[in-house]
Enzyme design. Sequence first.
Site, PDB file in Angstrom:
ATOM      1  N   ASN A 100       0.790  -1.299  -0.081  1.00 41.87           N
ATOM      2  CA  ASN A 100      -0.273   0.266  -0.002  1.00 41.87           C
ATOM      3  C   ASN A 100       1.000   1.302   0.517  1.00 41.87           C
ATOM      4  OD1 ASN A 100      -1.832  -1.732   0.157  1.00 41.87           O
ATOM      5  ND2 ASN A 100      -2.783  -1.032   2.737  1.00 41.87           N
ATOM      6  N   GLY A 101       0.389   2.319  -0.734  1.00 37.24           N
ATOM      7  CA  GLY A 101       1.161   3.589  -0.195  1.00 37.24           C
ATOM      8  C   GLY A 101       1.873   3.986  -1.492  1.00 37.24           C
ATOM      9  N   GLU A 479     -24.822  23.539  -3.006  1.00 37.65           N
ATOM     10  CA  GLU A 479     -24.562  22.288  -2.480  1.00 37.65           C
ATOM     11  C   GLU A 479     -25.307  21.954  -1.213  1.00 37.65           C
ATOM     12  OE1 GLU A 479     -22.650  19.644  -3.666  1.00 37.65           O
ATOM     13  OE2 GLU A 479     -21.849  18.768  -1.743  1.00 37.65           O
ATOM     14  N   LYS A 483     -26.804  18.647  -0.180  1.00 33.54           N
ATOM     15  CA  LYS A 483     -26.765  17.611   0.892  1.00 33.54           C
ATOM     16  C   LYS A 483     -28.049  17.376   1.853  1.00 33.54           C
ATOM     17  CE  LYS A 483     -24.209  16.290  -0.246  1.00 33.54           C
ATOM     18  NZ  LYS A 483     -23.028  16.330  -1.531  1.00 33.54           N
ATOM     19  N   GLU A 486     -30.980  15.113  -0.397  1.00 31.68           N
ATOM     20  CA  GLU A 486     -30.342  14.183  -0.808  1.00 31.68           C
ATOM     21  C   GLU A 486     -30.787  12.670   0.790  1.00 31.68           C
ATOM     22  OE1 GLU A 486     -26.739  13.366  -2.635  1.00 31.68           O
ATOM     23  OE2 GLU A 486     -25.492  15.072  -1.546  1.00 31.68           O
ATOM     24  N   LYS A 601     -24.012   5.954  -5.912  1.00 32.60           N
ATOM     25  CA  LYS A 601     -22.991   6.539  -6.320  1.00 32.60           C
ATOM     26  C   LYS A 601     -21.910   6.823  -7.958  1.00 32.60           C
ATOM     27  CE  LYS A 601     -19.740   8.716  -4.182  1.00 32.60           C
ATOM     28  NZ  LYS A 601     -20.191   9.401  -3.389  1.00 32.60           N
TER      29      LYS A 601
HETATM   30  C1  F6R Z   1     -24.760  14.616  -4.445  1.00 31.31           C
HETATM   31  C2  F6R Z   1     -23.520  13.309  -5.710  1.00 31.31           C
HETATM   32  C3  F6R Z   1     -23.977  13.510  -6.971  1.00 31.31           C
HETATM   33  C4  F6R Z   1     -22.761  13.806  -7.598  1.00 31.31           C
HETATM   34  C5  F6R Z   1     -22.999  13.052  -8.888  1.00 31.31           C
HETATM   35  C6  F6R Z   1     -22.032  13.200 -10.176  1.00 31.31           C
HETATM   36  O1  F6R Z   1     -23.802  14.506  -2.915  1.00 31.31           O
HETATM   37  O2  F6R Z   1     -22.975  12.980  -4.609  1.00 31.31           O
HETATM   38  O3  F6R Z   1     -24.587  14.696  -7.193  1.00 31.31           O
HETATM   39  O4  F6R Z   1     -22.475  14.407  -7.162  1.00 31.31           O
HETATM   40  O5  F6R Z   1     -24.420  12.345  -9.171  1.00 31.31           O
HETATM   41  O6  F6R Z   1     -21.214  12.368  -9.811  1.00 31.31           O
HETATM   42  P1  F6R Z   1     -19.892  12.062  -9.865  1.00 31.31           P
HETATM   43  O7  F6R Z   1     -18.968  13.296  -9.918  1.00 31.31           O
HETATM   44  O8  F6R Z   1     -19.676  10.867 -10.292  1.00 31.31           O
HETATM   45  O9  F6R Z   1     -19.751  12.448 -11.794  1.00 31.31           O
END
Ligand code: F6R
Length: 606
Positions: A100-101, A479, A483, A486, A601
């Site tokens: 790791n690292g 933002e 937060k 969501e 995610k």
């Molecule tokens: C909010 C969140 C989403 C992402 C969006 C873009 O907390 O996580 O709004 O920011 O889905 O995702 P990326 O940055 O992976 O393109």
Amino acid sequence: MCGIVGYAGKDNAKNIVINGLKRLEYRGYDSAGVAFIDSGKLKVYKKSGRIRNLEFELNRDLSLPQVAIGHTRWATHGEPNDINAHPHTDCTGKIAVVHNGIIENFTKLKKELELKGHTFKSKTDTEVIAHLIEEEIKTGKDLFKAVLSAARKLKGSFAVAVIYEKEPDKIVCLRKDSPLVIGVGEGENFLASDVPAFLSYTNRVIFLDDNECAIITADKVNVFDLNGNIVTKEIKQIPWSIAQAEKGGYKHFMIKEIYEQPKAVADTISGKLSMFAGQKAALLKAFNKIQIVACGTSYHAGLVGKFFIESLAAIPVSVDYASEYRYRNPIIDKNTLIVAISQSGETADTLAAVRLAKERGAKVVAICNVIGSTITREADYTIYTHAGPEISVASTKAFTTQLAALFLFAVEAARIREKISPSEEERLLKALSEIPSKMKAFLDKESKNKTVHNIALEFYNSQDALYLGRFVNYPIALEGALKLKEISYIHAEGYPAGEMKHGPIALIDEKMPVVVITPKDRVYEKMVSNIEEAKARKGKVIAVTNPNCTEVKKLADYTIEIAETEELLYPFLTVVPLQLFAYHIADFLGYDVDQPRNLAKSVTVE
Ligand code: F6R
């Protein structure tokens, strides 16, 4: 972040190591591998993708080894694939290493080793360790002494575990600036980057300190310094449950990731040297407009980036939701630079915007957290953020590291285009370098006095919330509102404070929390007037402000104090209390903070 697991005992070492790797999955990874010695022969299995891919292969191998090492990899050098996955071996195939690292001097070491006739199979920095050990063994040293000698040649941060066909009963490991912990069992001993890997077998642990090395066998653990002198270590009893420990003692990944921000931002800043190497300087000179494309939180980072780039480098910047950009007719030519911001590098709309821009002849710079992700592969250049894996769906540390990357980009563009003097550049970079410690001081204080936690306790039953900011903190209002909605499902709106009187003011009554972001900057007086207007409508004002902002402190119902900084850099500090506010509210409401309903995610569909 990579994970190491090792086992020496009487049980099936490969199963124990696989189970340990699964326990470290929360750290995020892109590939995994295991090495063990079976009937006097070293065997290595490694696979990109999920641990189950590796497990599938391993299950076909019926050997029952009693010593094994394993690894989950989060790519730093070399794309995530089977070859770059750990363990790595030397030329003889008798030594296997997991690591790791980062080995900072690996290019130099690799050249030296190649001149001596070593052949490298992977693109990783790790592989030099295996070859260095091989060189030392050639001189007649045993594994332990060879590892010590090799370690003295390595620069950087590393945690390493090694096995060797000719000494099949032991694992030799060492640590410098990257965690490694030994689990002490009865007739079996363990090794891992984090305790959860072996917590179901033992909670008796030895934490290795920097520059310590250990020999682990089934019956013994001996710890040494790098000169080979024995070090007496205390065995500690860990009181954690497995579930807690996986999150490093935090209740949720989101709060853990909020607290990781000082390090993540510091890591991103220190990665800056590699950002603008080579042709990028010429590119930064050639274009005359920038279009930022992104989604969600990354879009908000882009809005802040517009302030950075326009203020410092005097280049016009437009910021688009990627999902809108692709369906309008953006005016793109060869002097247009597209900056695509994405934590995951896989967001479908952002990717589509990148493809559209490229088709029309633009150059694309990606700001991304995931090495080898699609957007980085398709962009002309990538600036990596070093947030480490972000597991919670609600993005926190990815956002502040994106801000760091954007600020560095703006400073670099300003320097190349001769828009800032060397002394100004130095002042800005110094202010940026102080951000991680200011974030940390805030978080440390919050852990003790629980200011944000207690304010959240007052408001978690609210139906709506309004977030107001101006100038560079206007995107932070957006933002903060994102937060909250969501993860707590409370309706929240973010607005530029000057727009309040054009509509949203109608919403304010005695039940409405109004979060105002108002450090001492160029719009401070204007924000004070906005607070007066909100108070006149009986709104409950929560102000994020500086300790010396007496006017705000007098007017607001609640104040959250953040440190002073350059006015452009305030978003790094103002966003943290808003992340915490949303987190605590969602937690008080009993929601699954890390997995909010309807959200993923990585949004890989349009
Ligand atoms: C909010 C969140 C989403 C992402 C969006 C873009 O907390 O996580 O709004 O920011 O889905 O995702 P990326 O940055 O992976 O393109």
